[in-house]
Scaffold this active site. Structure first.
Site, PDB file in Angstrom:
ATOM      1  CG  HIS A 185      -0.272   0.295   2.496  1.00 15.32           C
ATOM      2  ND1 HIS A 185       0.449  -0.660   3.166  1.00 15.32           N
ATOM      3  CD2 HIS A 185      -0.163   1.425   3.241  1.00 15.32           C
ATOM      4  CE1 HIS A 185       0.953  -0.145   4.268  1.00 15.32           C
ATOM      5  NE2 HIS A 185       0.603   1.125   4.343  1.00 15.32           N
TER       6      HIS A 185
HETATM    7  C1  UD1 Z   1      -2.463   5.243   5.871  1.00 15.02           C
HETATM    8  C2  UD1 Z   1      -1.194   5.782   6.554  1.00 15.02           C
HETATM    9  C3  UD1 Z   1      -0.088   4.736   6.453  1.00 15.02           C
HETATM   10  C4  UD1 Z   1      -0.552   3.405   6.966  1.00 15.02           C
HETATM   11  C5  UD1 Z   1      -1.821   2.994   6.225  1.00 15.02           C
HETATM   12  C6  UD1 Z   1      -2.352   1.670   6.701  1.00 15.02           C
HETATM   13  C7  UD1 Z   1      -0.788   8.202   6.468  1.00 15.02           C
HETATM   14  C8  UD1 Z   1       0.002   9.266   5.823  1.00 15.02           C
HETATM   15  N1  UD1 Z   1      -0.710   6.986   5.900  1.00 15.02           N
HETATM   16  O1  UD1 Z   1      -2.176   5.093   4.482  1.00 15.02           O
HETATM   17  O2  UD1 Z   1       1.007   5.167   7.226  1.00 15.02           O
HETATM   18  O3  UD1 Z   1       0.465   2.458   6.781  1.00 15.02           O
HETATM   19  O4  UD1 Z   1      -2.814   3.997   6.430  1.00 15.02           O
HETATM   20  O5  UD1 Z   1      -3.487   1.283   6.001  1.00 15.02           O
HETATM   21  O6  UD1 Z   1      -1.447   8.451   7.454  1.00 15.02           O
HETATM   22  N2  UD1 Z   1      -9.434   4.473   1.582  1.00 15.02           N
HETATM   23  C9  UD1 Z   1     -10.623   3.825   1.505  1.00 15.02           C
HETATM   24  N3  UD1 Z   1     -11.237   3.440   2.673  1.00 15.02           N
HETATM   25  C10 UD1 Z   1     -10.697   3.674   3.890  1.00 15.02           C
HETATM   26  C11 UD1 Z   1      -9.481   4.346   3.946  1.00 15.02           C
HETATM   27  C12 UD1 Z   1      -8.859   4.738   2.800  1.00 15.02           C
HETATM   28  O7  UD1 Z   1     -11.154   3.588   0.422  1.00 15.02           O
HETATM   29  O8  UD1 Z   1     -11.305   3.288   4.906  1.00 15.02           O
HETATM   30  C13 UD1 Z   1      -8.769   4.878   0.331  1.00 15.02           C
HETATM   31  C14 UD1 Z   1      -9.105   6.290  -0.083  1.00 15.02           C
HETATM   32  O9  UD1 Z   1      -9.169   6.310  -1.474  1.00 15.02           O
HETATM   33  C15 UD1 Z   1      -7.904   7.086   0.376  1.00 15.02           C
HETATM   34  C16 UD1 Z   1      -6.784   6.075   0.204  1.00 15.02           C
HETATM   35  O10 UD1 Z   1      -7.356   4.815   0.504  1.00 15.02           O
HETATM   36  O11 UD1 Z   1      -7.710   8.248  -0.370  1.00 15.02           O
HETATM   37  C17 UD1 Z   1      -5.631   6.338   1.119  1.00 15.02           C
HETATM   38  O12 UD1 Z   1      -6.061   6.432   2.477  1.00 15.02           O
HETATM   39  P1  UD1 Z   1      -5.158   7.284   3.531  1.00 15.02           P
HETATM   40  O13 UD1 Z   1      -5.700   7.135   4.896  1.00 15.02           O
HETATM   41  O14 UD1 Z   1      -4.966   8.664   3.022  1.00 15.02           O
HETATM   42  O15 UD1 Z   1      -3.742   6.597   3.418  1.00 15.02           O
HETATM   43  P2  UD1 Z   1      -3.345   5.049   3.415  1.00 15.02           P
HETATM   44  O16 UD1 Z   1      -2.731   4.739   2.114  1.00 15.02           O
HETATM   45  O17 UD1 Z   1      -4.466   4.201   3.917  1.00 15.02           O
END
Ligand code: UD1
Length: 365
Positions: free
Chosen positions: A202
């Site tokens: 991820h």
């Molecule tokens: C985040 C953390 C990362 C951690 C990871 C674990 C930061 C900068 N990054 O990354 O350190 O290792 O979580 O999972 O805080 N999304 C969904 N559903 C959700 C959550 C996210 O669809 O419940 C999708 C959305 O399109 C979102 C993307 O995933 O834009 C990224 O989510 P985000 O929380 O920004 O970062 P992660 O890549 O999950």
């Protein structure tokens, strides 16, 4: 003593659960569980609360996804509002996600001391958002709870006063040891052969670039020729695979793509795997304790003890390195892996004790 524990994203829940439990066992504390809502899908959040027997959050900010600035600003603003309306004696944050940094910053600006669980880890790679989050959080934390000796050394090098540094062990491993039997009782995904490997990916550096992601898929295909692989796919990665037109290619290569797994299902899967290929931080540690070899698809790790203990190797995103690393880790005897000091299931208790002593001593600024 009023203590708020903040969680926001998937890797926070298992780190926070033992701290909350240990605080709640002590009559001196009145705790509040805040969920920022950085992760919100059922299988990225609610499923974890259930698996971990975490109580329903007392407060939810529901900040959702967004750019770093937007997400961080939203958690910062909501945390400030919450702390102004509900004065606290201490705020506990965990790990290195945007919610960690934002809640810590809001608290310290209101002169509320912050305890950082999993402090001191450094990948040395400032291109990772997590590295920035860790450094900023540690620089404002009154208590830095550290999981491994390298973390103590980093904080000392950065000039953190010794009284703020507490080497307590690893609360994520508390949760693992507490949950292992239940995890092993979970059924494996249908059709999985008895010998298999697990993939998770991820990191933006691996999944946000089509060429890098396609290269990794090629390497996974070649590992899969001798070890069938299954892959619970993170929502960020699922989105990118679709966007880059790579989802069908991954399926055509025979990779078993699954939805993100809950905590117990995932732990049960890793515990019975022969190899893990991942770019996650926490999974490097969990697999070590489960004695499953890991190939880390990154050039650096903030968790060097997993390498020193024999259970992990860095392969980056280069397909040839991934193939070589997988063959070499499969040849290792997991029985020889060491478990780091204080990863003994008691870290949450040590933290509760240290928090109590800290608050009883009064002035901290
Ligand atoms: C985040 C953390 C990362 C951690 C990871 C674990 C930061 C900068 N990054 O990354 O350190 O290792 O979580 O999972 O805080 N999304 C969904 N559903 C959700 C959550 C996210 O669809 O419940 C999708 C959305 O399109 C979102 C993307 O995933 O834009 C990224 O989510 P985000 O929380 O920004 O970062 P992660 O890549 O999950």
């Amino acid at each position: 003593m009023r203590v708020t524990v903040v969680v926001g994203a998937r890797p926070n829940f298992m780190k926070a659960a033992p701290v909350l439990r240990a605080l709640d066992q002590r009559p001196a504390f009145h705790t509040t569980l805040v969920h920022t809502g950085q992760h919100y899908d059922e299988n990225m959040s609610a499923a974890f609360l259930r698996d971990l027997d975490l109580r329903a959050p007392d407060v939810c900010f529901e900040v959702g996804s967004g750019s770093h600035a937007r997400q961080t600003a939203e958690v910062l603003t909501r945390s400030e509002q919450f702390l102004e309306q509900n004065p606290q004696d201490l705020v506990v944050v965990c790990g290195d996600v945007n919610s960690t940094l934002a809640a810590a910053l809001a608290a310290v600006k209101l002169k509320v001391p912050v305890a950082h669980v999993e402090a001191g880890l450094r990948s040395g790679d400032r291109r990772m958002p997590e590295e920035i989050n860790r450094r900023v959080t540690d620089s404002v934390a009154a208590l830095c709870f550290v999981t491994e000796p390298a973390g103590v050394a980093h904080l000392q090098e950065e000039g953190v006063e010794p009284r703020r540094i507490k080497f307590v062990g690893n609360t994520m491993i508390d949760t693992l040891l507490h949950s292992r039997d239940r995890a092993l009782a979970r059924p494996l995904p249908e059709g999985l052969p008895p010998r298999f490997g697990v993939v998770t990916l991820h990191r933006p550096s691996n999944v946000d670039d089509r060429g890098v992601l396609a290269g990794i898929l090629g390497a996974l295909e070649s590992v899969q020729r001798s070890l069938p692989l299954c892959w619970p796919v993170h929502p960020r990665t699922r989105k990118r695979l679709a966007e880059f037109g790579l989802e069908e290619e991954a399926l055509a290569l025979g990779l078993r793509l699954l939805p993100p797994a809950g905590y117990l299902d995932f732990l049960g899967l890793v515990a019975r795997a022969s190899l893990v290929l991942t770019d996650s931080g926490g999974i490097q540690e969990e697999a070590l304790v489960l004695r499953v070899p890991v190939v880390t698809l990154r050039d650096s790790t903030e968790r060097p003890s997993t390498i020193d203990c024999g259970g992990n190797v860095l392969a980056g995103a280069n397909p040839a390195s991934i193939r070589t690393a997988a063959a070499s880790m499969l040849a290792r005897d997991p029985g020889t892996f060491q478990v780091p000091e204080l990863w003994d299931g008691q870290a949450g208790q040590r933290i509760a004790e240290a928090v109590q002593a800290f608050l009883q001593q009064g002035a901290w600024l």
